[in-house]
Design a protein around this motif. Structure first.
Motif, PDB file in Angstrom:
ATOM      1  N   THR A 129       0.837  -1.205   0.000  1.00  0.00           N
ATOM      2  CA  THR A 129       0.000   0.000   0.000  1.00  0.00           C
ATOM      3  C   THR A 129       0.872   1.255   0.000  1.00  0.00           C
ATOM      4  N   ALA A 130       2.151   1.100  -0.345  1.00  0.00           N
ATOM      5  CA  ALA A 130       3.092   2.213  -0.264  1.00  0.00           C
ATOM      6  C   ALA A 130       2.860   3.227  -1.381  1.00  0.00           C
ATOM      7  N   ASP A 131       3.295   4.453  -1.128  1.00  0.00           N
ATOM      8  CA  ASP A 131       3.224   5.496  -2.157  1.00  0.00           C
ATOM      9  C   ASP A 131       4.203   5.226  -3.293  1.00  0.00           C
ATOM     10  N   TYR A 132       5.321   4.598  -2.957  1.00  0.00           N
ATOM     11  CA  TYR A 132       6.322   4.242  -3.966  1.00  0.00           C
ATOM     12  C   TYR A 132       6.681   2.773  -3.784  1.00  0.00           C
ATOM     13  N   LEU A 133       6.796   2.077  -4.910  1.00  0.00           N
ATOM     14  CA  LEU A 133       7.121   0.650  -4.887  1.00  0.00           C
ATOM     15  C   LEU A 133       8.333   0.405  -5.784  1.00  0.00           C
ATOM     16  N   LEU A 134       9.429  -0.040  -5.182  1.00  0.00           N
ATOM     17  CA  LEU A 134      10.651  -0.337  -5.916  1.00  0.00           C
ATOM     18  C   LEU A 134      10.976  -1.817  -5.800  1.00  0.00           C
ATOM     19  N   HIS A 150      25.179   9.326 -11.181  1.00  0.00           N
ATOM     20  CA  HIS A 150      26.418  10.031 -10.845  1.00  0.00           C
ATOM     21  C   HIS A 150      27.623   9.274 -11.375  1.00  0.00           C
ATOM     22  N   ASP A 151      28.671  10.012 -11.726  1.00  0.00           N
ATOM     23  CA  ASP A 151      29.934   9.370 -12.053  1.00  0.00           C
ATOM     24  C   ASP A 151      30.721   9.126 -10.764  1.00  0.00           C
ATOM     25  N   HIS A 152      31.966   8.641 -10.896  1.00  0.00           N
ATOM     26  CA  HIS A 152      32.748   8.257  -9.724  1.00  0.00           C
ATOM     27  C   HIS A 152      33.066   9.433  -8.810  1.00  0.00           C
ATOM     28  N   ARG A 153      33.042  10.640  -9.338  1.00  0.00           N
ATOM     29  CA  ARG A 153      33.323  11.824  -8.522  1.00  0.00           C
ATOM     30  C   ARG A 153      32.090  12.326  -7.781  1.00  0.00           C
ATOM     31  N   GLY A 154      30.930  11.850  -8.169  1.00  0.00           N
ATOM     32  CA  GLY A 154      29.683  12.360  -7.623  1.00  0.00           C
ATOM     33  C   GLY A 154      28.991  13.323  -8.562  1.00  0.00           C
ATOM     34  N   ASN A 155      29.612  13.627  -9.697  1.00  0.00           N
ATOM     35  CA  ASN A 155      28.974  14.499 -10.687  1.00  0.00           C
ATOM     36  C   ASN A 155      27.647  13.904 -11.147  1.00  0.00           C
ATOM     37  N   VAL A 156      26.650  14.741 -11.308  1.00  0.00           N
ATOM     38  CA  VAL A 156      25.379  14.304 -11.886  1.00  0.00           C
ATOM     39  C   VAL A 156      25.548  14.238 -13.399  1.00  0.00           C
ATOM     40  N   VAL A 157      25.381  13.037 -13.960  1.00  0.00           N
ATOM     41  CA  VAL A 157      25.536  12.875 -15.408  1.00  0.00           C
ATOM     42  C   VAL A 157      24.188  12.735 -16.120  1.00  0.00           C
ATOM     43  N   PHE A 158      23.148  12.426 -15.357  1.00  0.00           N
ATOM     44  CA  PHE A 158      21.807  12.379 -15.941  1.00  0.00           C
ATOM     45  C   PHE A 158      20.761  12.473 -14.839  1.00  0.00           C
ATOM     46  N   THR A 159      19.725  13.266 -15.080  1.00  0.00           N
ATOM     47  CA  THR A 159      18.578  13.368 -14.179  1.00  0.00           C
ATOM     48  C   THR A 159      17.346  12.911 -14.929  1.00  0.00           C
ATOM     49  N   ALA A 160      16.695  11.890 -14.407  1.00  0.00           N
ATOM     50  CA  ALA A 160      15.509  11.338 -15.057  1.00  0.00           C
ATOM     51  C   ALA A 160      14.268  12.152 -14.702  1.00  0.00           C
ATOM     52  N   ASP A 161      13.225  11.974 -15.482  1.00  0.00           N
ATOM     53  CA  ASP A 161      11.947  12.576 -15.129  1.00  0.00           C
ATOM     54  C   ASP A 161      11.504  12.040 -13.771  1.00  0.00           C
ATOM     55  N   PRO A 162      10.976  12.885 -12.910  1.00  0.00           N
ATOM     56  CA  PRO A 162      10.593  12.428 -11.563  1.00  0.00           C
ATOM     57  C   PRO A 162       9.458  11.413 -11.601  1.00  0.00           C
ATOM     58  N   ILE A 163       9.442  10.548 -10.598  1.00  0.00           N
ATOM     59  CA  ILE A 163       8.402   9.531 -10.466  1.00  0.00           C
ATOM     60  C   ILE A 163       7.313  10.060  -9.541  1.00  0.00           C
ATOM     61  N   PRO A 164       6.066  10.073  -9.977  1.00  0.00           N
ATOM     62  CA  PRO A 164       4.988  10.467  -9.072  1.00  0.00           C
ATOM     63  C   PRO A 164       4.628   9.317  -8.145  1.00  0.00           C
ATOM     64  N   PRO A 165       3.990   9.586  -7.029  1.00  0.00           N
ATOM     65  CA  PRO A 165       3.532   8.498  -6.157  1.00  0.00           C
ATOM     66  C   PRO A 165       2.453   7.677  -6.839  1.00  0.00           C
ATOM     67  N   ARG A 166       2.247   6.477  -6.359  1.00  0.00           N
ATOM     68  CA  ARG A 166       1.221   5.611  -6.934  1.00  0.00           C
ATOM     69  C   ARG A 166      -0.174   6.150  -6.624  1.00  0.00           C
ATOM     70  N   SER A 167      -1.120   5.768  -7.448  1.00  0.00           N
ATOM     71  CA  SER A 167      -2.492   6.239  -7.286  1.00  0.00           C
ATOM     72  C   SER A 167      -3.141   5.611  -6.058  1.00  0.00           C
ATOM     73  N   PRO A 168      -4.136   6.280  -5.457  1.00  0.00           N
ATOM     74  CA  PRO A 168      -4.819   5.738  -4.284  1.00  0.00           C
ATOM     75  C   PRO A 168      -5.427   4.364  -4.508  1.00  0.00           C
ATOM     76  N   SER A 169      -5.888   4.100  -5.727  1.00  0.00           N
ATOM     77  CA  SER A 169      -6.501   2.785  -6.006  1.00  0.00           C
ATOM     78  C   SER A 169      -5.505   1.659  -5.854  1.00  0.00           C
ATOM     79  N   LEU A 170      -4.235   1.912  -6.240  1.00  0.00           N
ATOM     80  CA  LEU A 170      -3.203   0.894  -6.081  1.00  0.00           C
ATOM     81  C   LEU A 170      -2.805   0.751  -4.625  1.00  0.00           C
ATOM     82  N   LYS A 171      -2.768   1.867  -3.909  1.00  0.00           N
ATOM     83  CA  LYS A 171      -2.363   1.846  -2.496  1.00  0.00           C
ATOM     84  C   LYS A 171      -3.344   1.070  -1.637  1.00  0.00           C
TER      85      LYS A 171
END
Length: 387
Positions: free
Chosen positions: A226-231, A362-383
């Motif tokens: 029932t979590a807002d995010y499921l990984l 991130h690369d080995h230095r910690g540099n951000v090499v790519f930022t993905a589109d953000p993930i929204p929380p799951r819908s209430p029906s799934l939760k």
């Protein structure tokens, strides 16, 4: 003797390089720091993930790229106030460990990931194919032997639930053993013929029984969340543009579950970084903990939606392994383009609020090499879904 002296020299050179890169790494973490400052820390749940970080089986039991990547990851973990680490397998190259007393736990893990930001938080761990070449149960025993420590590997597959201090959202993490699910290539060295071949199908009755038991567990875990995010985290990728390529058994059985329950998948195995977005599911491949990188030999397959992998080999695959959406591939970092990023290793960070989850590579230095589109929380029906 000469080999030992050679590796000691490499070790000293590596330390010098780490110190010269420290200032740059601290500077390049500013973007992540800015995002953290914008939010009340009580509303945040941040963490990092790394795959294929298992050093080497000869002295000094780690690689310079692994050491540098550990340093950069420590900086980002501190900047984000990370609450935990997800380790996605291939923890000890090349053939795992023999027992829970192996010095590899110290040489490849404890002494390398020594930043306070990484020592003081739990590491949730699963096994990779190279771990299964050794005694995988020894890594589980190390958790029991060091109860209260950061090494959290209670069983081949396990799940955990999290929330920020203010309790404003929840996150479920399901860690699976893809070797148990999909099998193991018997060729252990990448220089040997057949190492990058597709996985052979499971045929042994005991292996099939074990695999089906885990599939049932995964289904129940996802159904009951029932979590807002499921990984979901596993070693083998669902999709990959690099040398190992996609994993047919995960496409057949895991991908539909992710689509049904609006979960997202983290993996390693291929020594590169790749981001896919398909049917609201994010596929995060972060396999550069130890080196950069494999070639993107499977990239042409994702530019042709009618192409199949091993379509004529019924013993390995039935059907098309490409994403349905030709635009599903959003970004990758491989040997083909690593000069653009000057990357020697890498990892991924996750910044989570009640409104969204932000994924950065991130690369080995910690540099951000790519930022993905953000993930929204799951819908209430799934939760509110119950098994």
């Amino acid at each position: 003797m000469l080999r030992s002296i050679f590796f000691i020299i490499l070790y000293v050179i590596g330390l010098l390089l780490l110190f010269t890169e420290a200032e740059a790494a601290t500077t390049t973490s500013a973007e992540a720091m800015d995002d953290t400052k914008k939010n009340n820390k009580n509303h945040l749940l941040n963490f990092v993930a790394i795959g294929d970080w298992g050093g080497q089986e000869i002295f000094p039991y780690y690689t310079l790229a692994q050491q540098k990547t550990a340093y950069g990851m420590g900086i980002i973990a501190e900047t984000l106030n990370s609450k935990f680490v997800i380790a996605l397998g291939d923890n000890f190259y090349h053939t795992g460990v023999i027992n829970s007393n192996s010095q590899r736990f110290h040489s490849t893990f404890e002494q390398i990931y020594s930043a306070s930001s990484l020592i003081q938080i739990p590491w949730y761990i699963i096994g990779g194919n190279h771990d299964h070449y050794g005694n995988i149960m020894a890594q589980i025993d190390y958790s029991k032997k060091n109860e209260g420590g950061r090494w959290k590997f209670p069983s081949l597959y396990h799940s955990h639930s999290f929330q920020p201090t203010d309790g404003s959202f929840t996150l479920d993490l399901i860690l699976i053993d893809t070797i148990d699910l999909c099998g193991l290539n018997k060729v252990q060295n990448k220089s040997d013929e057949g190492y990058f071949d597709p996985l052979p199908p499971l045929k042994d009755e005991k292996l099939l029984e074990s695999s089906n038991e885990q599939w049932e567990w995964i289904q129940k875990q996802m159904e009951s969340s029932t979590a807002d995010y499921l990984l979901v985290g596993g070693h083998y990728p669902i999709y990959s543009v690099c040398r190992h390529g996609p994993t047919s058994c995960l496409i057949d059985r895991l991908k539909p579950l992710l689509e049904q329950y609006h979960g997202h998948y983290l993996s390693g195995h291929d020594h590169c970084m790749v981001h896919f977005e398909e049917d609201h599911v994010r596929h995060v491949l972060t396999g550069m903990g130890d080196e950069c990188c494999y070639d993107a030999t499977n990239l042409p397959n994702y530019n042709n939606t009618t192409n199949t992998f091993n379509d004529d080999d019924d013993d390995h695959h039935h059907g098309n392994l490409n994403p349905k959406d030709p635009k599903a591939l959003k970004w990758f970092l491989s040997n083909d383009n690593k000069a653009l990023y000057q990357a020697e290793g890498g990892f991924t960070s996750f910044q989570t609020t009640a409104q969204e989850m932000k994924i950065q590579y991130h690369d080995h230095r910690g540099n951000v090499v790519f930022t993905a589109d953000p993930i929204p929380p799951r819908s209430p029906s799934l939760k509110t879904r119950r098994s």
